[in-house]
Design a protein around this motif. Structure first.
Motif, PDB file in Angstrom:
ATOM      1  N   ILE A   1       7.004  61.432  47.809  1.00 63.88           N
ATOM      2  CA  ILE A   1       6.922  60.497  48.936  1.00 63.88           C
ATOM      3  C   ILE A   1       6.207  61.198  50.078  1.00 63.88           C
ATOM      4  CG2 ILE A   1       8.220  59.166  50.650  1.00 63.88           C
ATOM      5  CD1 ILE A   1      10.518  59.001  48.633  1.00 63.88           C
ATOM      6  N   LYS A   2       5.136  60.567  50.578  1.00 63.89           N
ATOM      7  CA  LYS A   2       4.461  61.078  51.765  1.00 63.89           C
ATOM      8  C   LYS A   2       5.028  60.345  52.980  1.00 63.89           C
ATOM      9  CE  LYS A   2      -0.015  61.960  49.528  1.00 63.89           C
ATOM     10  NZ  LYS A   2      -1.447  61.579  49.537  1.00 63.89           N
ATOM     11  N   ARG A   3       5.497  61.110  53.945  1.00 62.86           N
ATOM     12  CA  ARG A   3       6.068  60.530  55.159  1.00 62.86           C
ATOM     13  C   ARG A   3       5.421  61.219  56.354  1.00 62.86           C
ATOM     14  NH1 ARG A   3      12.210  60.385  54.692  1.00 62.86           N
ATOM     15  NH2 ARG A   3      11.666  58.606  53.346  1.00 62.86           N
ATOM     16  N   GLY A   4       4.391  60.571  56.886  1.00 63.93           N
ATOM     17  CA  GLY A   4       3.643  61.224  57.955  1.00 63.93           C
ATOM     18  C   GLY A   4       2.946  62.454  57.390  1.00 63.93           C
ATOM     19  N   SER A   5       3.183  63.594  58.002  1.00 65.95           N
ATOM     20  CA  SER A   5       2.569  64.842  57.531  1.00 65.95           C
ATOM     21  C   SER A   5       3.449  65.573  56.523  1.00 65.95           C
ATOM     22  CB  SER A   5       2.282  65.769  58.725  1.00 65.95           C
ATOM     23  OG  SER A   5       3.484  66.054  59.422  1.00 65.95           O
ATOM     24  N   ASP A   6       4.647  65.019  56.259  1.00 63.14           N
ATOM     25  CA  ASP A   6       5.581  65.639  55.306  1.00 63.14           C
ATOM     26  C   ASP A   6       5.417  65.046  53.915  1.00 63.14           C
ATOM     27  OD1 ASP A   6       6.724  67.230  57.304  1.00 63.14           O
ATOM     28  OD2 ASP A   6       8.132  65.642  57.861  1.00 63.14           O
ATOM     29  N   ILE A   7       5.689  65.863  52.913  1.00 61.10           N
ATOM     30  CA  ILE A   7       5.670  65.399  51.534  1.00 61.10           C
ATOM     31  C   ILE A   7       6.993  65.778  50.873  1.00 61.10           C
ATOM     32  CG2 ILE A   7       4.562  65.555  49.277  1.00 61.10           C
ATOM     33  CD1 ILE A   7       1.965  66.215  50.658  1.00 61.10           C
ATOM     34  N   ILE A   8       7.690  64.782  50.358  1.00 56.68           N
ATOM     35  CA  ILE A   8       8.941  65.018  49.627  1.00 56.68           C
ATOM     36  C   ILE A   8       8.590  65.039  48.145  1.00 56.68           C
ATOM     37  CG2 ILE A   8      11.264  64.165  49.142  1.00 56.68           C
ATOM     38  CD1 ILE A   8      11.023  62.561  51.807  1.00 56.68           C
ATOM     39  N   VAL A   9       8.727  66.217  47.529  1.00 58.33           N
ATOM     40  CA  VAL A   9       8.416  66.358  46.103  1.00 58.33           C
ATOM     41  C   VAL A   9       9.688  66.147  45.295  1.00 58.33           C
ATOM     42  CG1 VAL A   9       7.513  67.899  44.329  1.00 58.33           C
ATOM     43  CG2 VAL A   9       6.564  67.983  46.644  1.00 58.33           C
ATOM     44  N   SER A  10       9.581  65.390  44.205  1.00 56.68           N
ATOM     45  CA  SER A  10      10.731  65.065  43.357  1.00 56.68           C
ATOM     46  C   SER A  10      11.906  64.568  44.200  1.00 56.68           C
ATOM     47  CB  SER A  10      11.157  66.286  42.527  1.00 56.68           C
ATOM     48  OG  SER A  10      10.119  66.703  41.698  1.00 56.68           O
ATOM     49  N   PRO A  11      11.761  63.429  44.883  1.00 52.36           N
ATOM     50  CA  PRO A  11      12.830  62.915  45.743  1.00 52.36           C
ATOM     51  C   PRO A  11      14.113  62.633  44.974  1.00 52.36           C
ATOM     52  CG  PRO A  11      11.146  61.245  45.351  1.00 52.36           C
ATOM     53  CD  PRO A  11      10.599  62.522  44.820  1.00 52.36           C
ATOM     54  N   GLN A  12      15.228  62.725  45.682  1.00 54.60           N
ATOM     55  CA  GLN A  12      16.537  62.486  45.085  1.00 54.60           C
ATOM     56  C   GLN A  12      16.822  60.986  45.021  1.00 54.60           C
ATOM     57  OE1 GLN A  12      18.427  65.209  43.952  1.00 54.60           O
ATOM     58  NE2 GLN A  12      16.487  66.213  44.482  1.00 54.60           N
TER      59      GLN A  12
ATOM     60  N   ASP B   1       6.264  54.568  54.278  1.00 52.47           N
ATOM     61  CA  ASP B   1       6.232  55.698  53.337  1.00 52.47           C
ATOM     62  C   ASP B   1       5.181  55.427  52.266  1.00 52.47           C
ATOM     63  OD1 ASP B   1       8.220  57.111  54.570  1.00 52.47           O
ATOM     64  OD2 ASP B   1       9.757  56.743  53.045  1.00 52.47           O
ATOM     65  N   ILE B   2       4.545  56.489  51.785  1.00 54.69           N
ATOM     66  CA  ILE B   2       3.602  56.353  50.680  1.00 54.69           C
ATOM     67  C   ILE B   2       4.255  56.953  49.440  1.00 54.69           C
ATOM     68  CG2 ILE B   2       1.344  56.985  49.763  1.00 54.69           C
ATOM     69  CD1 ILE B   2       0.401  57.150  52.707  1.00 54.69           C
ATOM     70  N   MET B   3       4.544  56.092  48.473  1.00 53.79           N
ATOM     71  CA  MET B   3       5.195  56.527  47.239  1.00 53.79           C
ATOM     72  C   MET B   3       4.147  56.894  46.193  1.00 53.79           C
ATOM     73  SD  MET B   3       8.029  53.486  46.934  1.00 53.79           S
ATOM     74  CE  MET B   3       6.720  52.264  46.990  1.00 53.79           C
ATOM     75  N   LEU B   4       4.376  58.006  45.527  1.00 53.76           N
ATOM     76  CA  LEU B   4       3.507  58.434  44.442  1.00 53.76           C
ATOM     77  C   LEU B   4       4.210  58.073  43.139  1.00 53.76           C
ATOM     78  CD1 LEU B   4       0.800  59.929  44.034  1.00 53.76           C
ATOM     79  CD2 LEU B   4       2.110  62.035  43.801  1.00 53.76           C
ATOM     80  N   LEU B   5       3.674  57.062  42.446  1.00 54.26           N
ATOM     81  CA  LEU B   5       4.296  56.555  41.223  1.00 54.26           C
ATOM     82  C   LEU B   5       3.513  56.994  40.002  1.00 54.26           C
ATOM     83  CD1 LEU B   5       5.021  52.832  42.187  1.00 54.26           C
ATOM     84  CD2 LEU B   5       6.550  54.774  42.390  1.00 54.26           C
ATOM     85  N   ILE B   6       4.233  57.248  38.917  1.00 48.12           N
ATOM     86  CA  ILE B   6       3.575  57.568  37.657  1.00 48.12           C
ATOM     87  C   ILE B   6       4.208  56.716  36.570  1.00 48.12           C
ATOM     88  CG2 ILE B   6       5.131  59.520  37.143  1.00 48.12           C
ATOM     89  CD1 ILE B   6       2.670  60.912  35.873  1.00 48.12           C
ATOM     90  N   GLY B   7       3.359  56.171  35.693  1.00 50.36           N
ATOM     91  CA  GLY B   7       3.885  55.343  34.614  1.00 50.36           C
ATOM     92  C   GLY B   7       2.794  54.545  33.935  1.00 50.36           C
TER      93      GLY B   7
END
Length: 221
Positions: free
Chosen positions: A180-191, A200-206
């Motif tokens: 998840i990209k939130r502003g200048s932060d990136i949450i990798v493998s969110p809980q 928020d910008i969600m990075l989806l794979i599928g």
């Protein structure tokens, strides 16, 4: 640490952009084309620029092509030269070969003769542009295979405020939020407990069909 070594065969718009990007990333690149004008253009850009006929096995052997970790065949309109070059590279024993395909038939042949990666730059860019134009939420798209992709989606009112657990995306749609990209932060493998915030910008794979199902149903476009 040794720099990675690449060879790029074909210095048109696609091949040329690969050479420039690899060089900017600190790689060693041999740029190859049968046009002296194109080779002259890249003489000051690539590690080495060579005029050569890539359909001649003896020429490729003389260049030590089998010593390169990865060879990119970016030949333009000449499908026959692209196929023959790929066959020779396989026979020589190049570890990884990426080839630009002109059409679906070309891709089928390339896969049958052993190309490791086949790319459709024009088609993929077309899909990316179409997705961006048709959706207010799709920001970017990267094709992983014929059926699977990574997509950047901007969270709208329909899902903002819900946690990943609430949305239950994996069970309902078979896709995963890997970041998840939130502003200048990136949450990798969110809980699972992490909430999606508006914007928020969600990075989806599928699978493409599953991602599209999620966009249409959950995000209520």
């Amino acid at each position: 640490m040794m720099k990675k070594e690449f060879a790029v065969i074909g210095l048109g718009r696609f091949g040329g952009s690969i050479v420039r990007e690899l060089m900017s990333q600190g790689a060693q690149v041999m740029a190859i084309d049968n046009s002296s004008e194109r080779v002259d253009e890249f003489a000051a850009i690539a590690t080495q620029a060579v005029i050569a006929d890539s359909t001649d096995e003896s020429v490729l052997n003389s260049l030590g092509i089998r010593n390169f970790e990865h060879v990119i065949v970016a030949i333009g309109e000449d499908i026959q030269a692209s196929i023959l070059t790929t066959i020779i590279l396989k026979e020589i024993g190049v570890q990884q070969i990426t080839v630009k395909a002109q059409n679906d038939y070309h891709e089928k042949v390339l896969r049958k003769i052993g190309a490791d990666f086949v790319v459709h730059p024009e088609r993929d860019m077309g899909i990316r542009i179409a997705n961006n134009m048709l959706s207010n939420t799709v920001l970017d798209y990267l094709e992983l295979s014929d059926e699977h992709s990574i997509m950047e989606l901007k969270a709208n009112d329909a899902i903002a405020g819900y946690s990943i657990m609430d949305l239950d995306i994996r069970a309902k749609y078979g896709i995963n939020i890997v970041g998840i990209k939130r502003g200048s932060d990136i949450i990798v493998s969110p809980q699972a407990s992490d909430k999606i915030l508006l914007g928020d910008i969600m990075l989806l794979i599928g699978a493409d069909v599953d991602i599209n199902r999620f966009v249409k149903k959950a995000m209520k476009e």
